[in-house]
Design a protein around this motif. Structure first.
Motif, short mmCIF file in Angstrom:
data_model
loop_
_atom_site.label_atom_id
_atom_site.label_comp_id
_atom_site.label_asym_id
_atom_site.label_seq_id
_atom_site.Cartn_x
_atom_site.Cartn_y
_atom_site.Cartn_z
N LEU A 1 39.48 2.09 42.77
CA LEU A 1 39.87 3.31 42.07
C LEU A 1 38.79 3.66 41.06
CD1 LEU A 1 42.12 5.44 41.66
CD2 LEU A 1 43.07 3.95 39.89
N GLY A 2 38.56 4.95 40.89
CA GLY A 2 37.61 5.46 39.92
C GLY A 2 37.91 6.91 39.67
N SER A 3 37.09 7.55 38.89
CA SER A 3 37.30 8.98 38.64
C SER A 3 37.11 9.76 39.93
CB SER A 3 36.35 9.48 37.56
OG SER A 3 36.84 9.12 36.29
N SER A 4 37.81 10.88 40.00
CA SER A 4 37.84 11.73 41.19
C SER A 4 37.35 13.12 40.86
CB SER A 4 39.28 11.84 41.70
OG SER A 4 39.79 10.59 42.07
N VAL A 5 37.01 13.84 41.90
CA VAL A 5 36.74 15.27 41.79
C VAL A 5 38.10 15.96 41.95
CG1 VAL A 5 35.61 17.25 42.86
CG2 VAL A 5 34.41 15.07 42.65
N VAL A 6 38.37 16.91 41.06
CA VAL A 6 39.67 17.59 41.04
C VAL A 6 39.51 18.99 41.64
CG1 VAL A 6 41.52 18.45 39.56
CG2 VAL A 6 40.35 16.30 38.98
N ARG A 7 40.30 19.25 42.67
CA ARG A 7 40.27 20.54 43.34
C ARG A 7 41.66 21.17 43.32
NH1 ARG A 7 36.72 17.36 46.12
NH2 ARG A 7 34.78 18.34 46.77
N ILE B 1 37.72 22.13 39.99
CA ILE B 1 38.04 22.56 38.62
C ILE B 1 37.88 21.43 37.61
CG2 ILE B 1 39.59 24.38 39.40
CD1 ILE B 1 41.88 22.43 38.23
N GLY B 2 37.42 20.27 38.05
CA GLY B 2 37.24 19.20 37.09
C GLY B 2 36.99 17.86 37.74
N ASN B 3 37.06 16.86 36.90
CA ASN B 3 36.97 15.48 37.34
C ASN B 3 37.88 14.65 36.45
OD1 ASN B 3 34.13 16.08 35.72
ND2 ASN B 3 35.09 14.17 35.04
N GLY B 4 38.35 13.55 36.98
CA GLY B 4 39.18 12.68 36.17
C GLY B 4 39.86 11.61 36.99
N GLY B 5 40.49 10.72 36.26
CA GLY B 5 41.20 9.63 36.89
C GLY B 5 41.13 8.38 36.07
N CYS B 6 41.34 7.24 36.70
CA CYS B 6 41.26 5.94 36.04
C CYS B 6 40.04 5.20 36.57
CB CYS B 6 42.52 5.11 36.31
SG CYS B 6 43.96 5.66 35.38
N THR B 7 39.23 4.73 35.65
CA THR B 7 38.03 3.98 35.96
C THR B 7 38.14 2.62 35.30
OG1 THR B 7 36.75 6.02 36.03
CG2 THR B 7 35.51 3.98 35.77
N TRP C 1 42.10 -0.15 32.70
CA TRP C 1 41.95 1.15 33.36
C TRP C 1 41.77 2.18 32.26
CZ3 TRP C 1 41.05 0.87 38.24
CH2 TRP C 1 41.74 0.00 39.07
N ASN C 2 40.68 2.91 32.29
CA ASN C 2 40.44 3.98 31.33
C ASN C 2 40.77 5.31 31.99
OD1 ASN C 2 39.48 5.43 29.05
ND2 ASN C 2 37.55 5.76 30.12
N VAL C 3 41.79 5.99 31.49
CA VAL C 3 42.15 7.29 32.04
C VAL C 3 41.38 8.36 31.27
CG1 VAL C 3 44.24 7.58 30.60
CG2 VAL C 3 44.03 8.81 32.76
N GLY C 4 40.77 9.26 32.01
CA GLY C 4 40.01 10.33 31.40
C GLY C 4 39.95 11.53 32.33
N TYR C 5 39.47 12.63 31.81
CA TYR C 5 39.40 13.85 32.60
C TYR C 5 38.50 14.85 31.90
CZ TYR C 5 42.71 14.80 28.97
OH TYR C 5 43.28 14.88 27.73
N ARG C 6 37.99 15.77 32.67
CA ARG C 6 37.23 16.91 32.17
C ARG C 6 37.62 18.06 33.06
NH1 ARG C 6 35.99 16.34 28.01
NH2 ARG C 6 35.07 14.33 28.42
N TYR D 1 46.70 20.88 33.80
CA TYR D 1 45.98 20.12 34.83
C TYR D 1 45.58 18.72 34.34
CZ TYR D 1 45.60 24.52 37.43
OH TYR D 1 45.87 25.68 38.10
N ALA D 2 45.18 18.60 33.08
CA ALA D 2 44.76 17.29 32.56
C ALA D 2 45.91 16.29 32.66
CB ALA D 2 44.28 17.41 31.13
N THR D 3 47.10 16.70 32.28
CA THR D 3 48.26 15.82 32.35
C THR D 3 48.58 15.48 33.81
OG1 THR D 3 49.12 16.80 30.32
CG2 THR D 3 50.68 15.56 31.68
N GLU D 4 48.44 16.44 34.70
CA GLU D 4 48.71 16.23 36.12
C GLU D 4 47.71 15.23 36.72
OE1 GLU D 4 49.34 19.14 39.98
OE2 GLU D 4 49.70 19.95 37.96
N VAL D 5 46.43 15.40 36.41
CA VAL D 5 45.39 14.50 36.88
C VAL D 5 45.63 13.09 36.35
CG1 VAL D 5 42.94 13.91 36.65
CG2 VAL D 5 43.60 16.26 37.15
N ALA D 6 45.81 12.99 35.05
CA ALA D 6 45.95 11.67 34.42
C ALA D 6 47.22 10.96 34.89
CB ALA D 6 45.95 11.83 32.90
N GLY D 7 48.31 11.70 35.03
CA GLY D 7 49.55 11.08 35.49
C GLY D 7 49.43 10.51 36.89
N ALA D 8 48.80 11.26 37.79
CA ALA D 8 48.62 10.77 39.17
C ALA D 8 47.70 9.56 39.19
CB ALA D 8 48.05 11.89 40.05
N ALA D 9 46.65 9.59 38.39
CA ALA D 9 45.70 8.48 38.34
C ALA D 9 46.34 7.21 37.79
CB ALA D 9 44.48 8.87 37.52
#
Length: 182
Positions: free
Chosen positions: A63-69, A77-83, A90-95, A105-113
């Motif tokens: 698992l690592g950060s992902s491209v967000v579409r 529209i961004g990147n984020g996830g758990c790295t 696990w560091n959760v982050g997003y841009r 979207y940030a909450t949606e990305v981080a929650g899924a990760a």
């Protein structure tokens, strides 16, 4: 388990070299770095190095950060996830691209990760670290059920008055906290 994560509105995909330009454009935009302008990507090499760190996490931890579409259009529209950070947490982050701020979207990305990270290794803590004046990220961390476990100087910051906050889903050992402060 597929590398892709789907949320109601988003597709999070393992990055590929073809994503470099889109990821760089987002990370080079000063509007996404208002809380920490010195971290803005001014050179493509900075984005390349970041994506290489993500790939190491994918290879080491699954698992690592992902491209967000956007699922509706496929637009990045961004990147984020758990790295994996320091082999400890696990560091959760997003841009998220500035034009897409304010839509959750940030909450949606981080929650899924976080959900995926817990499925892969539930014994590894999930953390989010941020600078104290980044109130939006603090709200996201709190919405995700993370709690403040550390407040201290942001080591290496050009502004010595800036404080780093560490949020976590549980108490951290000294080694786990140290991994977040490097």
């Amino acid at each position: 388990m597929s590398d892709d994560l789907l949320t109601p509105r988003l597709r999070l995909s393992r990055p590929s070299p073809a994503d470099l330009d889109a990821v760089h454009a987002i990370n080079a935009d000063s509007r996404v770095w208002t809380h920490f302008p010195s971290l803005r990507h001014r050179e493509l090499a900075t984005t390349v190095a970041m994506m290489e760190r993500w790939e190491r996490s994918w290879n080491e931890a699954g698992l690592g950060s992902s491209v967000v579409r956007l699922r509706s259009t496929g637009d990045v529209i961004g990147n984020g996830g758990c790295t994996l950070l320091g082999g400890e947490v696990w560091n959760v982050g997003y841009r998220i691209a500035a034009d897409h701020h304010g839509h959750g979207y940030a909450t949606e990305v981080a929650g899924a990760a976080i959900e995926r990270a817990r499925a892969i290794d539930p014994d590894r803590p999930v953390i989010a670290f941020l600078v104290e004046h980044n109130h939006a990220s603090a709200r996201v961390a709190e919405k995700l059920g993370l709690r403040l476990v550390h407040r201290g100087p942001d080591a290496g910051n050009h502004d010595p008055s800036v404080m780093r906050l560490v949020y976590a889903d549980r108490d951290l050992t000294a080694e786990q906290l140290a991994a977040t402060l490097r």
